[in-house]
Structure formats: structure tokens, C-alpha cells
Motif scaffolding. Structure first.
Motif, short mmCIF file in Angstrom:
data_model
loop_
_atom_site.label_atom_id
_atom_site.label_comp_id
_atom_site.label_asym_id
_atom_site.label_seq_id
_atom_site.Cartn_x
_atom_site.Cartn_y
_atom_site.Cartn_z
N ASN A 38 0.83 -1.20 0.00
CA ASN A 38 0.00 0.00 0.00
C ASN A 38 0.87 1.25 0.00
O ASN A 38 2.02 1.23 0.44
N ASP A 63 -0.10 -3.81 -7.08
CA ASP A 63 -0.30 -4.28 -5.71
C ASP A 63 1.00 -4.59 -4.98
O ASP A 63 1.00 -5.38 -4.02
N ASN A 179 -6.89 4.66 5.42
CA ASN A 179 -7.28 3.41 4.75
C ASN A 179 -8.72 3.04 5.11
O ASN A 179 -9.50 2.62 4.25
#
Length: 210
Positions: A38, A63, A179
Motif C-alpha cells: 500500500n 499491488d 485506509n
């Protein structure tokens, strides 16, 4: 140069930073690659490398972020001086430097309990009041929980927060919280931080919780 890879994918903040820092502490001249999945974790690793005086590179795949940190014998930790830590303070006035060692922790979109409209108005008034005291600014604003939504482009308090940032107040948002609320990055003002950094700041400053 030897290369070590540690996989920090799927780990919550601030575990990737802690794991990487621990691994770096036992290395001599090896190169370490930390894998994360992330953007906040990637940015936190870059800040870690920068704070330690180490060079770094980043490879991005879908990713996956691979942050490679090179540790050399001559790399040393360089601590910034007081004016760099607190850009609105001056060495001519030690009282200003002391004043900037304050941290304001904002944990929601308003101040105190009560009707949402009232608590939001109170927080707006507080930020306005802080701006009017440029010689007594806090060093940091740290936003947690729903408070991080104030750092988006649609925030009603964005102009005040941008003014504070322009005056030298560093504005940090909890990465876990951004998030959780699915906030798009980069933020409209401030930057995403991690609990490792936030705890370090809380332990070194006078904290006012809003």
C-alpha cells in the motif's frame, strides 16, 4: 553487496516500518528490500530511509511496492536543528522554540460532545484562533479517526488547515484511518503518517487532545 528481502505485505501500520528498522539495525553494509502492498507503507519506508541518511530506490508493480534501502558504512543519522524541526521558530527567540513543542491531536470532525453542527463550529473557531497567534503555533497537528476526513478536498476546514501548513505547522494523518475511510491520496493538505512516528511525537511533545 548482499541483499536481504523482508515481506511486509498485509501487515498493519506501523509494522512494516518497525520490521524494516529492526532489520536495518543488525545489518552492516547489506542492501535491504522491504515489500509492502500500500502507498502509505511505501511513503513511510521512504521517510525512514531519509531520516537515517540512507539511499533508497522504489520499484512499483501492481499491488506491490519494493523499497530497497542501501546501508553504507558512512551513512549516519543526521538530526535536524531546531529551526528545521520548527520552521516558524527563530533562534533569536527561544520562547518561540519552546512554544512550538506543542502537538494538537484532532480525533474527529468537531470539538467536544454535542450537536455535530456545534462541535464543527467550535473546531473551526479553534483553528481560526490558532492562526491569529502566529508566534504561538503548535509544531504538529495529528489527525486520527474521522478527523482524517478533514484533510480532503471537500473539507470545510481545508482553508484553515492549508493556512496552518503554510505557517509551518506539520499536519499528519493516521495511515490506518485514511485506509479505513478509503481516502484518496495524496491528501489535500498534510501527509500520511504511521503509528510508530505518531507515538514518537506524542511522547516528546505537550499534547492537546481535541
Amino acid at each position: 553487496m548482499a541483499s536481504i528481502i523482508i515481506d511486509n505485505r498485509g501487515l498493519p501500520c506501523p509494522q512494516p516500518v518497525i520490521n524494516t528498522q529492526k532489520a536495518l539495525a543488525v545489518l552492516e553494509q547489506e542492501e535491504l528490500t522491504s515489500l509492502v502492498d500500500n502507498l502509505p507503507a511505501k511513503e513511510n519506508l521512504i521517510r525512514l530511509a531519509t531520516s537515517l541518511g540512507y539511499s533508497y530506490s522504489v520499484r512499483e508493480d501492481p499491488d506491490l511496492f519494493a523499497v530497497t534501502i542501501s546501508k553504507s558504512v558512512n551513512a549516519t543519522l543526521t538530526l535536524p536543528s531546531e529551526p528545521e524541526l520548527f520552521p516558524h521558530a527563530t533562534t533569536d527567540d527561544q520562547n518561540l522554540v519552546v512554544a512550538t513543542r506543542r502537538l494538537i491531536l484532532i480525533t474527529g470532525t468537531g470539538w467536544a460532545q454535542g450537536p455535530p453542527e456545534l462541535s464543527q463550529a467550535l473546531l473551526k473557531s479553534l483553528l481560526y484562533t490558532i492562526i491569529q497567534e502566529p508566534t504561538d503555533l503548535p509544531a504538529y497537528l495529528v489527525l486520527l479517526n474521522s478527523g482524517v476526513t478533514l484533510l480532503t478536498a471537500v473539507s470545510p476546514l481545508l482553508p484553515s488547515l492549508q493556512t496552518l501548513a503554510s505557517l509551518g505547522v506539520e499536519i499528519l494523518a493516521c495511515g490506518i484511518c485514511t485506509n479505513y475511510y478509503h481516502i484518496d491520496l495524496p491528501l489535500a493538505v498534510g501527509r500520511v503518517s504511521n503509528m510508530y512516528e505518531i507515538y514518537g511525537l506524542l511522547s516528546k511533545h505537550t499534547v492537546l487532545t481535541i
